[in-house]
Design a protein around this motif. Structure first.
Motif, PDB file in Angstrom:
ATOM      1  N   ASP A 297      15.145  31.996  66.220  1.00  0.00           N
ATOM      2  CA  ASP A 297      14.459  31.673  64.975  1.00  0.00           C
ATOM      3  C   ASP A 297      13.795  32.923  64.394  1.00  0.00           C
ATOM      4  N   ALA A 298      13.211  33.738  65.254  1.00  0.00           N
ATOM      5  CA  ALA A 298      12.559  34.979  64.797  1.00  0.00           C
ATOM      6  C   ALA A 298      13.593  35.966  64.249  1.00  0.00           C
ATOM      7  N   ALA A 299      14.782  36.012  64.867  1.00  0.00           N
ATOM      8  CA  ALA A 299      15.840  36.907  64.381  1.00  0.00           C
ATOM      9  C   ALA A 299      16.295  36.493  62.985  1.00  0.00           C
ATOM     10  N   PHE A 300      16.434  35.181  62.778  1.00  0.00           N
ATOM     11  CA  PHE A 300      16.763  34.699  61.435  1.00  0.00           C
ATOM     12  C   PHE A 300      15.663  35.075  60.441  1.00  0.00           C
ATOM     13  N   ALA A 301      14.408  34.945  60.852  1.00  0.00           N
ATOM     14  CA  ALA A 301      13.281  35.237  59.966  1.00  0.00           C
ATOM     15  C   ALA A 301      13.283  36.697  59.514  1.00  0.00           C
ATOM     16  N   VAL A 302      13.666  37.604  60.413  1.00  0.00           N
ATOM     17  CA  VAL A 302      13.732  39.029  60.057  1.00  0.00           C
ATOM     18  C   VAL A 302      14.780  39.247  58.962  1.00  0.00           C
ATOM     19  N   LEU A 303      15.954  38.634  59.122  1.00  0.00           N
ATOM     20  CA  LEU A 303      17.003  38.765  58.112  1.00  0.00           C
ATOM     21  C   LEU A 303      16.557  38.166  56.784  1.00  0.00           C
TER      22      LEU A 303
ATOM     23  N   PRO B 169      12.265  25.383  61.811  1.00  0.00           N
ATOM     24  CA  PRO B 169      12.270  26.214  63.034  1.00  0.00           C
ATOM     25  C   PRO B 169      13.091  25.585  64.155  1.00  0.00           C
ATOM     26  N   TYR B 170      13.462  26.412  65.138  1.00  0.00           N
ATOM     27  CA  TYR B 170      14.345  25.979  66.199  1.00  0.00           C
ATOM     28  C   TYR B 170      13.566  25.758  67.500  1.00  0.00           C
ATOM     29  N   ASP B 171      14.100  24.815  68.287  1.00  0.00           N
ATOM     30  CA  ASP B 171      13.599  24.599  69.638  1.00  0.00           C
ATOM     31  C   ASP B 171      14.788  24.180  70.497  1.00  0.00           C
ATOM     32  N   ALA B 172      14.520  23.765  71.729  1.00  0.00           N
ATOM     33  CA  ALA B 172      15.611  23.438  72.654  1.00  0.00           C
ATOM     34  C   ALA B 172      16.490  22.305  72.128  1.00  0.00           C
ATOM     35  N   GLY B 173      15.917  21.419  71.304  1.00  0.00           N
ATOM     36  CA  GLY B 173      16.694  20.308  70.757  1.00  0.00           C
ATOM     37  C   GLY B 173      17.669  20.714  69.678  1.00  0.00           C
ATOM     38  N   THR B 174      17.557  21.942  69.204  1.00  0.00           N
ATOM     39  CA  THR B 174      18.450  22.418  68.142  1.00  0.00           C
ATOM     40  C   THR B 174      19.879  22.561  68.635  1.00  0.00           C
ATOM     41  N   ALA B 175      20.059  22.821  69.921  1.00  0.00           N
ATOM     42  CA  ALA B 175      21.397  23.077  70.470  1.00  0.00           C
ATOM     43  C   ALA B 175      22.363  21.938  70.154  1.00  0.00           C
ATOM     44  N   ARG B 176      21.900  20.709  70.281  1.00  0.00           N
ATOM     45  CA  ARG B 176      22.785  19.571  70.033  1.00  0.00           C
ATOM     46  C   ARG B 176      23.248  19.538  68.580  1.00  0.00           C
ATOM     47  N   ALA B 177      22.335  19.802  67.620  1.00  0.00           N
ATOM     48  CA  ALA B 177      22.697  19.795  66.211  1.00  0.00           C
ATOM     49  C   ALA B 177      23.700  20.900  65.907  1.00  0.00           C
ATOM     50  N   VAL B 178      23.534  22.053  66.553  1.00  0.00           N
ATOM     51  CA  VAL B 178      24.440  23.172  66.337  1.00  0.00           C
ATOM     52  C   VAL B 178      25.843  22.823  66.838  1.00  0.00           C
ATOM     53  N   VAL B 179      25.930  22.243  68.035  1.00  0.00           N
ATOM     54  CA  VAL B 179      27.230  21.873  68.603  1.00  0.00           C
ATOM     55  C   VAL B 179      27.915  20.818  67.745  1.00  0.00           C
ATOM     56  N   GLU B 180      27.158  19.843  67.264  1.00  0.00           N
ATOM     57  CA  GLU B 180      27.744  18.792  66.428  1.00  0.00           C
ATOM     58  C   GLU B 180      28.287  19.363  65.120  1.00  0.00           C
ATOM     59  N   ALA B 181      27.532  20.275  64.517  1.00  0.00           N
ATOM     60  CA  ALA B 181      28.004  20.899  63.278  1.00  0.00           C
ATOM     61  C   ALA B 181      29.267  21.714  63.526  1.00  0.00           C
ATOM     62  N   PHE B 182      29.305  22.439  64.633  1.00  0.00           N
ATOM     63  CA  PHE B 182      30.475  23.245  64.974  1.00  0.00           C
ATOM     64  C   PHE B 182      31.681  22.365  65.253  1.00  0.00           C
ATOM     65  N   ASP B 183      31.507  21.312  66.052  1.00  0.00           N
ATOM     66  CA  ASP B 183      32.618  20.409  66.367  1.00  0.00           C
ATOM     67  C   ASP B 183      33.206  19.790  65.104  1.00  0.00           C
ATOM     68  N   SER B 184      32.318  19.378  64.191  1.00  0.00           N
ATOM     69  CA  SER B 184      32.777  18.747  62.958  1.00  0.00           C
ATOM     70  C   SER B 184      33.591  19.708  62.106  1.00  0.00           C
ATOM     71  N   LEU B 185      33.109  20.940  61.956  1.00  0.00           N
ATOM     72  CA  LEU B 185      33.824  21.919  61.149  1.00  0.00           C
ATOM     73  C   LEU B 185      35.111  22.361  61.831  1.00  0.00           C
ATOM     74  N   TYR B 186      35.086  22.505  63.142  1.00  0.00           N
ATOM     75  CA  TYR B 186      36.278  22.905  63.893  1.00  0.00           C
ATOM     76  C   TYR B 186      37.379  21.855  63.719  1.00  0.00           C
ATOM     77  N   LEU B 187      36.989  20.584  63.793  1.00  0.00           N
ATOM     78  CA  LEU B 187      37.953  19.503  63.649  1.00  0.00           C
ATOM     79  C   LEU B 187      38.534  19.481  62.230  1.00  0.00           C
ATOM     80  N   LYS B 188      37.678  19.719  61.224  1.00  0.00           N
ATOM     81  CA  LYS B 188      38.140  19.743  59.840  1.00  0.00           C
ATOM     82  C   LYS B 188      39.087  20.910  59.599  1.00  0.00           C
ATOM     83  N   THR B 189      38.820  22.036  60.245  1.00  0.00           N
ATOM     84  CA  THR B 189      39.620  23.240  60.023  1.00  0.00           C
ATOM     85  C   THR B 189      40.957  23.184  60.744  1.00  0.00           C
TER      86      THR B 189
END
Length: 724
Positions: free
Chosen positions: A519-525, A569-589
């Motif tokens: 989250d801090a790395a994103f904030a710097v960008l 902001p991100y926490d440990a629960g963010t991982a699941r949302a990230v994987v779901e978004a990736f799986d959905s886009l991967y399947l669409k692609t």
């Protein structure tokens, strides 16, 4: 045209320079097309701006902002006319540019020409240093050796140097120090460092992008200073903004810092115009087809947003062959070059087959009919012979076309082919259309789409001339031709938001991510990008929009899928949302996902954009007159492809067509910047925003019915022969 404030858009193309002025109080836009002056592009700009302001009685002092796009830097790469450039890299990595990916874009071509490095080997030098992939300093920078290398390159008369050290994306300390030392020793030398230009893994792509930036940097610096000075000389005190390849704009100093961001600026503006005019007509899914005098481009607008890519190829050895160019790692609106332009040259090959392009007559000498010294027939010459162009009204009357000269140039080729001149002209027109349709068909399919669900939106001087035929070949039933289609890319500049893309490499499995650290790395960008936005815009119409994304892949894969992430902001629960978004886009692609494996983040990205108050164009700009009657201003003989003969058809003046008016093809709709050719069987209606909506359903069905009838007739003839 009266108004208290104007926006000025300037788009330099390969053949024409388009100038557009938009009046904010009235919502009216006026435009002018000027032949591009390749040797000194600013001269064509100044001439075009002066003519437009004089013709319309405009006051330079009323201009509040100027937005500019140019093909100058792309052409410098293609023609290898950039600055003499050197490279200093980590010891042992001198040959990265030539080793490349060891990939052959045409596997069985024994004489294949691979992309040539922008920097020859004798100008690629090394410095002792080493950063590890985790950012640790393994070998300190040899400062004396670095300066010796810089001295050697300067002695060669170089203007610009690229510095690409191994793993500088993970820790830029050595590159920053190298730039500091070289700047102190050689103050006039341009220096580009990879940790600023392309801070990401993949050594070859990072090296190519940084070297390309160094190659065009002196050119960009001088050109942008000159353009700013010349515009001020006219009496325009407004700031100059540059269009970026990502569809956003930025201020001149940022453009000079990383000019590689400007490579696809003009075509990106065309995609924005496609999205804008599509939305005005209530159409979100658009194939934005922009055809000019030199090239044609197509962008997919899905759900009202152009697709964004994070790498494209420049200076291809084979113009339409993927993998034959230099990979440039920048954010850009995803475009495909799908064919040729009006200046594309026609010829018969050794087998007597008709070929069109990719060589172009451009603006100098231009097509034969321009009367500027062109000798070889072009697509524009063919369109003139077919009757599609008005010899007296071309480009708003700024050029008078010579039909007799075009016919005389085409006659020897027609005789050699054994056809009449009009038949050869129709062949040229048809081949260009099929080339463009074929490339567009593949591009759309590779992105998982069906062209039939899109509408095709036409821009550029050649878009309306060819668009209906290209759409028919694609199976696209609806075509949209906006007002001022010939200069729509220049108008697209005026609606662009300020936008900044930033990225950094993380290269870590999700299971090993510290989410607070990410989250801090994103904030710097984000803070870096917001700083550039603040320096670009002083009149935001709303808060900046921030989009986070990441390059994700399954562990063990070689390439990534760019996936939009939650805002944080991100926490440990963010991982699941990230994987779901990736799986959905991967399947669409890819339509399926591999057996579940662990996911890793390679790069993180932020896109920060903000709309200027002045970039909100009135939906009534250049709208059609109120409902009423219109009549054809004249009639003209044109070649009707479906009937394979010349026919007299009505010619309508675009500005006289009221809302709701309908036109049955074949017909011509003409305006100052472009000509719309309506095929037989088409039905066109003027919608409330002034766009022409062309329904090709009957036209396509008629073609299919004609083909079926011909097949049956052929079968009957064959049966008669057999009986005889």
């Amino acid at each position: 045209m009266t108004s208290s404030t104007y926006s000025l858009g300037i788009d330099i193309g390969g053949t024409f320079t388009d100038i557009v002025v938009y009046a904010h109080e009235t919502g009216r836009a006026v435009s002018h097309k000027e032949l591009t002056t390749p040797a000194a592009p600013h001269k064509g700009v100044l001439a075009g701006v002066s003519r437009l302001f004089q013709r319309e009685g405009l006051d330079y002092a009323c201009v509040t902002r100027v937005i500019h796009a140019t093909t100058l830097f792309t052409n410098a790469l293609i023609e290898r006319k950039g600055a003499r450039t050197g490279l200093i890299t980590t010891a042992g990595f001198r040959d990265t540019l030539e080793m490349a990916r060891e990939h052959k874009y045409e596997l069985y071509d024994l004489h294949i020409e691979l992309p040539k490095a922008l920097v020859p080997r004798h100008l690629r030098l090394e410095a002792a240093e080493r950063i590890g992939p985790d950012g640790s300093v393994l070998t300190p920078l040899d400062e004396a050796g670095l300066l010796a290398a810089a001295d050697q390159l300067v002695a060669e008369g170089l203007q610009s140097i690229a510095i690409v050290f191994l793993h500088a994306y993970a820790n830029p300390v050595h590159e920053l120090r190298a730039r500091e030392l070289i700047a102190a020793r050689h103050p006039g030398l341009f220096v580009s460092i990879s940790s600023e230009v392309s801070p990401q893994i993949r050594e070859y792509e990072r090296s190519v992008t940084t070297v390309a930036n160094a190659y065009v940097k002196p050119l960009a610096d001088g050109y942008l200073d000159l353009m700013s000075e010349q515009i001020r000389g006219l009496g325009i005190t407004a700031p100059l903004f540059m269009m970026l390849s990502n569809g956003g704009l930025t201020h001149v100093e940022e453009a000079k810092r990383v000019p590689i961001q400007l490579l696809e600026s003009g075509p990106a503006a065309g995609a924005l115009a496609g999205a804008f005019f599509g939305e005005r007509s209530g159409i979100e899914d658009v194939l934005a087809f922009d055809m000019g005098g030199t090239t044609a481009k197509l962008a997919i607008v899905d759900g009202g947003e152009p697709l964004i890519a994070h790498q494209f190829e420049a200076s291809r050895e084979k113009r339409l062959t993927e993998g034959s160019g230099l990979p440039i790692s920048i954010s850009t609106i995803e475009l495909i070059e799908i064919g040729a332009g009006g200046g594309s040259l026609a010829q018969l090959d050794a087998m007597g087959l008709l070929k069109v392009g990719p060589e172009s007559a451009a603006s100098d000498p231009g097509p034969v009919c321009y009367g500027r010294g062109g000798k070889q027939p072009t697509v524009t010459d063919a369109n003139l012979i077919l009757g599609f162009l008005d010899p007296e009204g071309f480009a708003g009357g700024t050029i008078t076309l010579d039909t007799a000269a075009a016919e005389a140039a085409m006659a020897p080729m027609a005789a050699q082919a054994g056809v009449s001149v009009p038949e050869l002209a129709w062949g040229i027109h048809s081949i260009v259309n099929e080339n463009m349709a074929g490339a567009a068909r593949v591009h759309v399919a590779e992105r998982g789409h069906n062209a039939a669900r899109f509408s095709m939106l036409l821009t550029g001087g050649g878009g309306p001339l060819h668009g209906c035929e290209v759409a028919r070949r694609l199976g696209t039933l609806k075509v949209v031709c906006p007002p001022g289609a010939g200069v729509a890319s220049a108008l697209g500049l005026l609606m662009a938001p300020a936008r900044v893309d930033r990225m950094a490499t993380v290269a870590r499995r999700l299971s090993r991510i510290d989410w607070a650290e990410l989250d801090a790395a994103f904030a710097v960008l984000e803070q870096d990008a917001l700083g550039v936005i603040a320096a670009t815009l002083s009149d935001r119409s709303q808060p900046a929009r921030i989009v986070r994304s990441a390059d994700l892949r399954f562990v063990g894969q070689g390439f990534e899928v760019v996936t939009e992430l939650p805002a944080g902001p991100y926490d440990a629960g963010t991982a699941r949302a990230v994987v779901e978004a990736f799986d959905s886009l991967y399947l669409k692609t890819f339509t399926q996902t591999p057996p579940k494996g662990e996911v890793e983040i390679v790069n993180i990205r932020v896109a920060v954009s903000a709309q200027a108050s002045a970039s909100k164009l009135d939906a009534g700009a250049a709208a059609a007159p109120a409902a009423g009657q219109a009549v054809a201003s004249s009639r003209r003989r044109i070649w009707v492809g479906a009937h394979k003969r010349y026919e007299e058809v009505p010619v309508f003046q675009r500005e006289a067509l009221p809302v709701g008016f309908e036109i049955a093809g074949p017909a011509i709709v003409q305006e100052a910047s472009s000509t719309l050719v309506l095929p037989a069987g088409s039905l066109t209606r003027v919608d409330g925003s002034g766009s022409l909506i062309v329904d090709l359903t009957n036209s396509i069905q008629k073609d299919a019915s004609t083909a079926q009838h011909k097949n049956k007739a052929s079968e009957a003839t064959e049966r008669d022969k057999q009986c005889a």
